[in-house]
Design a protein around this motif. Structure first.
Motif, PDB file in Angstrom:
ATOM      1  N   ALA A  36       0.832  -1.209   0.000  1.00  0.00           N
ATOM      2  CA  ALA A  36       0.000   0.000   0.000  1.00  0.00           C
ATOM      3  C   ALA A  36       0.862   1.251   0.000  1.00  0.00           C
ATOM      4  CB  ALA A  36      -0.937  -0.013   1.210  1.00  0.00           C
ATOM      5  N   LEU A  37       1.906   1.276   0.816  1.00  0.00           N
ATOM      6  CA  LEU A  37       2.810   2.424   0.843  1.00  0.00           C
ATOM      7  C   LEU A  37       3.524   2.598  -0.494  1.00  0.00           C
ATOM      8  CD1 LEU A  37       4.397   2.132   4.388  1.00  0.00           C
ATOM      9  CD2 LEU A  37       2.893   3.949   3.563  1.00  0.00           C
ATOM     10  N   ASP A  38       3.923   1.494  -1.104  1.00  0.00           N
ATOM     11  CA  ASP A  38       4.591   1.567  -2.397  1.00  0.00           C
ATOM     12  C   ASP A  38       3.634   2.099  -3.460  1.00  0.00           C
ATOM     13  OD1 ASP A  38       6.734   1.201  -4.216  1.00  0.00           O
ATOM     14  OD2 ASP A  38       5.832  -0.696  -4.876  1.00  0.00           O
ATOM     15  N   HIS A  39       2.395   1.645  -3.419  1.00  0.00           N
ATOM     16  CA  HIS A  39       1.399   2.107  -4.384  1.00  0.00           C
ATOM     17  C   HIS A  39       1.142   3.613  -4.244  1.00  0.00           C
ATOM     18  CE1 HIS A  39      -1.959   1.887  -7.123  1.00  0.00           C
ATOM     19  NE2 HIS A  39      -2.728   2.489  -6.223  1.00  0.00           N
ATOM     20  N   LEU A  40       1.189   4.100  -3.018  1.00  0.00           N
ATOM     21  CA  LEU A  40       0.957   5.526  -2.773  1.00  0.00           C
ATOM     22  C   LEU A  40       2.212   6.372  -3.004  1.00  0.00           C
ATOM     23  CD1 LEU A  40      -1.186   5.244   0.473  1.00  0.00           C
ATOM     24  CD2 LEU A  40      -1.992   5.845  -1.825  1.00  0.00           C
ATOM     25  N   GLY A  41       3.332   5.730  -3.281  1.00  0.00           N
ATOM     26  CA  GLY A  41       4.571   6.461  -3.526  1.00  0.00           C
ATOM     27  C   GLY A  41       5.218   6.997  -2.265  1.00  0.00           C
ATOM     28  N   GLN A  42       4.977   6.353  -1.144  1.00  0.00           N
ATOM     29  CA  GLN A  42       5.487   6.835   0.143  1.00  0.00           C
ATOM     30  C   GLN A  42       6.827   6.225   0.541  1.00  0.00           C
ATOM     31  OE1 GLN A  42       4.016   9.307   1.950  1.00  0.00           O
ATOM     32  NE2 GLN A  42       2.674   9.491   0.192  1.00  0.00           N
ATOM     33  N   ILE A  43       7.341   5.304  -0.255  1.00  0.00           N
ATOM     34  CA  ILE A  43       8.632   4.703   0.055  1.00  0.00           C
ATOM     35  C   ILE A  43       9.675   5.350  -0.855  1.00  0.00           C
ATOM     36  CG2 ILE A  43       9.984   2.574   0.127  1.00  0.00           C
ATOM     37  CD1 ILE A  43       7.391   1.040   0.522  1.00  0.00           C
ATOM     38  N   PRO A  44      10.681   6.020  -0.289  1.00  0.00           N
ATOM     39  CA  PRO A  44      11.693   6.686  -1.103  1.00  0.00           C
ATOM     40  C   PRO A  44      12.477   5.699  -1.980  1.00  0.00           C
ATOM     41  CG  PRO A  44      11.863   7.364   1.195  1.00  0.00           C
ATOM     42  CD  PRO A  44      10.898   6.235   1.142  1.00  0.00           C
ATOM     43  N   ALA A  45      12.958   6.190  -3.102  1.00  0.00           N
ATOM     44  CA  ALA A  45      13.683   5.351  -4.060  1.00  0.00           C
ATOM     45  C   ALA A  45      14.965   4.796  -3.446  1.00  0.00           C
ATOM     46  CB  ALA A  45      13.992   6.148  -5.319  1.00  0.00           C
ATOM     47  N   TRP A  46      15.636   5.560  -2.566  1.00  0.00           N
ATOM     48  CA  TRP A  46      16.890   5.072  -2.003  1.00  0.00           C
ATOM     49  C   TRP A  46      16.654   3.869  -1.094  1.00  0.00           C
ATOM     50  CZ3 TRP A  46      17.924   4.839   3.195  1.00  0.00           C
ATOM     51  CH2 TRP A  46      17.123   5.599   4.039  1.00  0.00           C
ATOM     52  N   ILE A  47      15.496   3.818  -0.436  1.00  0.00           N
ATOM     53  CA  ILE A  47      15.191   2.656   0.396  1.00  0.00           C
ATOM     54  C   ILE A  47      14.933   1.438  -0.484  1.00  0.00           C
ATOM     55  CG2 ILE A  47      13.498   1.655   1.985  1.00  0.00           C
ATOM     56  CD1 ILE A  47      13.257   4.356   3.313  1.00  0.00           C
ATOM     57  N   LYS A  48      14.218   1.632  -1.593  1.00  0.00           N
ATOM     58  CA  LYS A  48      13.970   0.528  -2.515  1.00  0.00           C
ATOM     59  C   LYS A  48      15.294  -0.001  -3.080  1.00  0.00           C
ATOM     60  CE  LYS A  48       9.472   2.127  -4.099  1.00  0.00           C
ATOM     61  NZ  LYS A  48       8.709   2.547  -5.276  1.00  0.00           N
ATOM     62  N   SER A  49      16.197   0.904  -3.399  1.00  0.00           N
ATOM     63  CA  SER A  49      17.500   0.479  -3.925  1.00  0.00           C
ATOM     64  C   SER A  49      18.305  -0.274  -2.874  1.00  0.00           C
ATOM     65  CB  SER A  49      18.303   1.699  -4.395  1.00  0.00           C
ATOM     66  OG  SER A  49      17.621   2.366  -5.438  1.00  0.00           O
ATOM     67  N   ALA A  50      18.297   0.224  -1.663  1.00  0.00           N
ATOM     68  CA  ALA A  50      19.044  -0.436  -0.577  1.00  0.00           C
ATOM     69  C   ALA A  50      18.468  -1.841  -0.312  1.00  0.00           C
ATOM     70  CB  ALA A  50      18.978   0.409   0.688  1.00  0.00           C
ATOM     71  N   VAL A  51      17.174  -1.979  -0.325  1.00  0.00           N
ATOM     72  CA  VAL A  51      16.551  -3.275  -0.097  1.00  0.00           C
ATOM     73  C   VAL A  51      16.876  -4.218  -1.251  1.00  0.00           C
ATOM     74  CG1 VAL A  51      14.326  -4.481   0.065  1.00  0.00           C
ATOM     75  CG2 VAL A  51      14.725  -2.402   1.400  1.00  0.00           C
ATOM     76  N   ALA A  52      16.834  -3.712  -2.474  1.00  0.00           N
ATOM     77  CA  ALA A  52      17.150  -4.546  -3.631  1.00  0.00           C
ATOM     78  C   ALA A  52      18.593  -5.044  -3.563  1.00  0.00           C
ATOM     79  CB  ALA A  52      16.919  -3.773  -4.927  1.00  0.00           C
ATOM     80  N   LEU A  53      19.506  -4.180  -3.182  1.00  0.00           N
ATOM     81  CA  LEU A  53      20.897  -4.600  -3.029  1.00  0.00           C
ATOM     82  C   LEU A  53      21.058  -5.613  -1.894  1.00  0.00           C
ATOM     83  CD1 LEU A  53      22.801  -1.244  -3.567  1.00  0.00           C
ATOM     84  CD2 LEU A  53      22.831  -3.261  -5.053  1.00  0.00           C
ATOM     85  N   PHE A  54      20.383  -5.380  -0.795  1.00  0.00           N
ATOM     86  CA  PHE A  54      20.462  -6.295   0.339  1.00  0.00           C
ATOM     87  C   PHE A  54      19.930  -7.688  -0.032  1.00  0.00           C
ATOM     88  CE2 PHE A  54      18.413  -8.205   4.075  1.00  0.00           C
ATOM     89  CZ  PHE A  54      19.520  -8.354   4.890  1.00  0.00           C
ATOM     90  N   LEU A  55      18.805  -7.710  -0.751  1.00  0.00           N
ATOM     91  CA  LEU A  55      18.212  -8.988  -1.119  1.00  0.00           C
ATOM     92  C   LEU A  55      18.979  -9.700  -2.235  1.00  0.00           C
ATOM     93  CD1 LEU A  55      14.426  -8.089  -0.979  1.00  0.00           C
ATOM     94  CD2 LEU A  55      15.753  -9.417   0.671  1.00  0.00           C
ATOM     95  N   ALA A  56      19.848  -8.973  -2.931  1.00  0.00           N
ATOM     96  CA  ALA A  56      20.634  -9.581  -3.998  1.00  0.00           C
ATOM     97  C   ALA A  56      21.731 -10.496  -3.447  1.00  0.00           C
ATOM     98  CB  ALA A  56      21.251  -8.508  -4.881  1.00  0.00           C
ATOM     99  N   PHE A  57      22.095 -10.313  -2.180  1.00  0.00           N
ATOM    100  CA  PHE A  57      23.182 -11.112  -1.597  1.00  0.00           C
ATOM    101  C   PHE A  57      22.670 -12.234  -0.799  1.00  0.00           C
ATOM    102  CE2 PHE A  57      25.264  -7.059  -2.403  1.00  0.00           C
ATOM    103  CZ  PHE A  57      26.355  -7.501  -3.105  1.00  0.00           C
TER     104      PHE A  57
END
Length: 57
Positions: A36-57
Motif C-alpha cells: 500500500a505504501l509503495d502504491h501511494l509512492g510513500q517509500i523513497p527510491a533510495w530505500i527501494k534500492s538499498a533493499v534490492a541490493l540487500f536482497l541480492a546477496f
C-alpha cells in the motif's frame, strides 16, 4: 510420564499451531502495508534500492 495430562498436551498443540498462524498473519499484514505504501509512492527510491541490493546477496 508424570504430570502430563490431556489438557497439557492439548495446550501444547494449540500453542504450536497458533504461533506459526500468528506469524503468517503478521507477515501478511506487513506485506499488505508495504504494498500500500509503495502504491501511494510513500517509500523513497533510495530505500527501494538499498533493499534490492540487500536482497541480492
Amino acid at each position: 510420564m508424570r504430570g502430563v495430562t490431556m489438557n497439557n498436551v492439548a495446550e501444547t498443540r494449540t500453542s504450536a499451531i497458533s504461533m506459526p498462524y500468528a506469524l503468517s498473519v503478521l507477515l501478511a499484514g506487513n506485506t499488505f502495508a508495504l504494498l500500500a505504501l509503495d502504491h501511494l509512492g510513500q517509500i523513497p527510491a533510495w530505500i527501494k534500492s538499498a533493499v534490492a541490493l540487500f536482497l541480492a546477496f
